[in-house]
Design a protein around this motif. Sequence first.
Motif, PDB file in Angstrom:
ATOM      1  N   LEU A 262     211.296 -10.549   6.684  1.00 27.20           N
ATOM      2  CA  LEU A 262     212.047 -11.507   7.495  1.00 27.20           C
ATOM      3  C   LEU A 262     211.653 -11.397   8.963  1.00 27.20           C
ATOM      4  CD1 LEU A 262     214.154 -13.700   7.391  1.00 27.20           C
ATOM      5  CD2 LEU A 262     215.937 -11.948   7.491  1.00 27.20           C
ATOM      6  N   ALA A 263     211.419 -10.172   9.442  1.00 24.42           N
ATOM      7  CA  ALA A 263     211.016  -9.987  10.835  1.00 24.42           C
ATOM      8  C   ALA A 263     209.648 -10.624  11.104  1.00 24.42           C
ATOM      9  CB  ALA A 263     210.979  -8.496  11.178  1.00 24.42           C
ATOM     10  N   VAL A 264     208.697 -10.426  10.185  1.00 21.54           N
ATOM     11  CA  VAL A 264     207.364 -11.011  10.364  1.00 21.54           C
ATOM     12  C   VAL A 264     207.443 -12.531  10.259  1.00 21.54           C
ATOM     13  CG1 VAL A 264     205.015 -11.126   9.453  1.00 21.54           C
ATOM     14  CG2 VAL A 264     206.219  -8.934   9.542  1.00 21.54           C
ATOM     15  N   PHE A 265     208.228 -13.029   9.304  1.00 20.60           N
ATOM     16  CA  PHE A 265     208.423 -14.482   9.183  1.00 20.60           C
ATOM     17  C   PHE A 265     209.021 -15.044  10.462  1.00 20.60           C
ATOM     18  CE2 PHE A 265     211.226 -18.057   7.881  1.00 20.60           C
ATOM     19  CZ  PHE A 265     210.244 -18.952   7.478  1.00 20.60           C
ATOM     20  N   PHE A 266     210.024 -14.355  10.977  1.00 26.32           N
ATOM     21  CA  PHE A 266     210.651 -14.796  12.221  1.00 26.32           C
ATOM     22  C   PHE A 266     209.625 -14.804  13.359  1.00 26.32           C
ATOM     23  CE2 PHE A 266     213.526 -15.199  15.681  1.00 26.32           C
ATOM     24  CZ  PHE A 266     214.699 -15.716  15.154  1.00 26.32           C
ATOM     25  N   GLY A 267     208.803 -13.765  13.418  1.00 28.39           N
ATOM     26  CA  GLY A 267     207.819 -13.684  14.492  1.00 28.39           C
ATOM     27  C   GLY A 267     206.764 -14.768  14.418  1.00 28.39           C
ATOM     28  N   LEU A 268     206.278 -15.073  13.214  1.00 29.00           N
ATOM     29  CA  LEU A 268     205.231 -16.082  13.089  1.00 29.00           C
ATOM     30  C   LEU A 268     205.777 -17.485  13.334  1.00 29.00           C
ATOM     31  CD1 LEU A 268     203.248 -14.616  10.063  1.00 29.00           C
ATOM     32  CD2 LEU A 268     202.588 -14.644  12.476  1.00 29.00           C
ATOM     33  N   GLN A 269     207.011 -17.760  12.858  1.00 29.75           N
ATOM     34  CA  GLN A 269     207.571 -19.087  13.155  1.00 29.75           C
ATOM     35  C   GLN A 269     207.883 -19.219  14.639  1.00 29.75           C
ATOM     36  OE1 GLN A 269     210.848 -20.187  14.085  1.00 29.75           O
ATOM     37  NE2 GLN A 269     211.557 -18.080  14.378  1.00 29.75           N
ATOM     38  N   ALA A 270     208.276 -18.104  15.289  1.00 26.83           N
ATOM     39  CA  ALA A 270     208.522 -18.148  16.734  1.00 26.83           C
ATOM     40  C   ALA A 270     207.220 -18.368  17.497  1.00 26.83           C
ATOM     41  CB  ALA A 270     209.194 -16.852  17.195  1.00 26.83           C
ATOM     42  N   THR A 271     206.133 -17.748  17.012  1.00 21.16           N
ATOM     43  CA  THR A 271     204.827 -17.981  17.635  1.00 21.16           C
ATOM     44  C   THR A 271     204.492 -19.463  17.622  1.00 21.16           C
ATOM     45  OG1 THR A 271     204.032 -15.805  16.925  1.00 21.16           O
ATOM     46  CG2 THR A 271     202.371 -17.448  17.510  1.00 21.16           C
ATOM     47  N   ALA A 272     204.638 -20.094  16.455  1.00 22.67           N
ATOM     48  CA  ALA A 272     204.347 -21.527  16.334  1.00 22.67           C
ATOM     49  C   ALA A 272     205.267 -22.351  17.221  1.00 22.67           C
ATOM     50  CB  ALA A 272     204.481 -21.961  14.868  1.00 22.67           C
ATOM     51  N   GLN A 387     215.003 -10.390  14.819  1.00 22.90           N
ATOM     52  CA  GLN A 387     214.687 -11.192  15.998  1.00 22.90           C
ATOM     53  C   GLN A 387     213.898 -10.389  17.023  1.00 22.90           C
ATOM     54  OE1 GLN A 387     217.333 -14.150  17.523  1.00 22.90           O
ATOM     55  NE2 GLN A 387     218.799 -13.868  15.866  1.00 22.90           N
ATOM     56  N   SER A 388     214.304  -9.161  17.285  1.00 23.85           N
ATOM     57  CA  SER A 388     213.583  -8.369  18.280  1.00 23.85           C
ATOM     58  C   SER A 388     212.160  -8.064  17.815  1.00 23.85           C
ATOM     59  CB  SER A 388     214.335  -7.063  18.567  1.00 23.85           C
ATOM     60  OG  SER A 388     215.589  -7.335  19.146  1.00 23.85           O
ATOM     61  N   THR A 389     212.015  -7.611  16.568  1.00 22.66           N
ATOM     62  CA  THR A 389     210.680  -7.346  16.038  1.00 22.66           C
ATOM     63  C   THR A 389     209.863  -8.629  15.963  1.00 22.66           C
ATOM     64  OG1 THR A 389     211.592  -5.529  14.713  1.00 22.66           O
ATOM     65  CG2 THR A 389     209.397  -6.340  14.112  1.00 22.66           C
ATOM     66  N   GLY A 390     210.513  -9.692  15.509  1.00 24.02           N
ATOM     67  CA  GLY A 390     209.816 -10.963  15.395  1.00 24.02           C
ATOM     68  C   GLY A 390     209.326 -11.489  16.725  1.00 24.02           C
ATOM     69  N   TYR A 391     210.170 -11.394  17.744  1.00 24.61           N
ATOM     70  CA  TYR A 391     209.747 -11.889  19.053  1.00 24.61           C
ATOM     71  C   TYR A 391     208.650 -11.018  19.655  1.00 24.61           C
ATOM     72  CZ  TYR A 391     213.406 -15.422  19.082  1.00 24.61           C
ATOM     73  OH  TYR A 391     214.175 -16.517  18.792  1.00 24.61           O
ATOM     74  N   LEU A 392     208.668  -9.726  19.357  1.00 29.56           N
ATOM     75  CA  LEU A 392     207.543  -8.881  19.785  1.00 29.56           C
ATOM     76  C   LEU A 392     206.232  -9.361  19.150  1.00 29.56           C
ATOM     77  CD1 LEU A 392     208.974  -5.239  19.700  1.00 29.56           C
ATOM     78  CD2 LEU A 392     208.070  -6.438  21.696  1.00 29.56           C
ATOM     79  N   ILE A 393     206.307  -9.697  17.869  1.00 27.20           N
ATOM     80  CA  ILE A 393     205.120 -10.196  17.173  1.00 27.20           C
ATOM     81  C   ILE A 393     204.629 -11.491  17.804  1.00 27.20           C
ATOM     82  CG2 ILE A 393     204.334 -11.170  14.964  1.00 27.20           C
ATOM     83  CD1 ILE A 393     206.245  -9.161  13.590  1.00 27.20           C
TER      84      ILE A 393
END
Length: 444
Positions: A262-272, A387-393
């Motif tokens: 979920l963290a990686v998914f959150f990070g990649l969708q946030a990147t986009a 969210q924190s891990t995802g946004y770091l990604i």
Amino acid sequence: MASEETRTLTSATVDTPTAPEAPEHTPRTSPTRAWTTRLLVLGIVLAALNLRPAITSLGALLEEVRDGLGMSGSVAGLLTSVPPLCFAVFGVTAPRLARRFGPGAVVCAGMVAIAAGLVIRPYAGGTAGFLAASALALMGIAVSNVLMPVIVKRYFPDRVGSMTGLYSMALALGTSTAAAATVPLTDALGGDWQPGLAVWAVLAVAAILPWTAFVRNRDGHRDGRGADTARPAGGPTPGATHGPAAAQPALRVTRSRTAWALAVFFGLQATAAYITMGWMPQIFRDAGVSAGSAGLLLAVTMVMGVPLAFVIPRVATRLPHQGPIVLVLGVCGLAGYAGLYLAPAGGAWAWAVLLGISNCAFPLALTMVGMRARTSAGVAQLSAFAQSTGYLISIPGPLLVGVLYQHSGGWGLPIALMAALMVPQMVVGVVAGRNRTVEDEAAR
């Protein structure tokens, strides 16, 4: 029997173990609870409206801001990476602040920070001041981002899908409105980009007002002892265990594969999403589209989230596996990127719509945060971690796009990067969509 929604609101106001509710017969208290519920819903909607205008208003005027502050393309790329950096750094503090001061007080303070940052940043003088004031506004957004799923899980445990959809819809509405209205507002205010950015502080000031009613209600009298006031999704009403002795052990969320997916998914969708919000108007402007039309195209992308952000969470909560939704959104994203590469101006409206559909991975991610944990305490930890891990990604993405754009002299390589990142987003989204909870995985 009192409704679950009313029961959870009431439980936050007492400091005794929660017992099964008796039928409510006190006519004077029912209107108070109903008023509190309505005020909370209003506060959630107004807060959500403020979670993106600081970003999309800047995207609409990025060229003017770059010229006004003398930014290079690489520095502008750094500017578009500031939101996920702030969300990662400050978002992780949200659960601790909520336990100490209560989620209502933290969200209220977040709205104050947003208002102050938006007023200060256009007039801070220089790139460093602009970045610092932007960071202040983004700090307020970060803590509110994390606490929205927590508040929904706690006060509306039987309405996670509909309430997540409501604030996701409000978030998308605020995002699209800022994208569409910033250029016309700037023109109406004299054509200077500074008041065009500062005017969005008014919306943040409006959001402060309903949350002041929840500042003193800390909710921390339960959280501080580890008890959970909300009914776990699909589980029994609280009351079977009470007090510190019955508190759940600390959840080691990093042991959960679902949490990492979920963290990686959150990070990649946030990147986009942040590449889209920060750079899509510039892609269209470089293809010959006017500034006003480019901002309107970004608004179309963002406004797609208004209906879909309400529909997708409701559909997601009715499915045992959210993977099919992940795949549909990913295919739309790939089609949109292909269109931007092949005919950015000729099919601009179609690409804007497709990327808008793809960006609805955000409300889906928020919904899965609420579904992948059983308790509001678990949701708080999972939300902060994901969210924190995802946004770091997501931090390198917008910056890398700026560097590739500046050094390649075109949008071919940046668009190829965006499309390439969509593939792993689809893979980890399918994994995160499995019907599991982080509590069970962490226990194993």
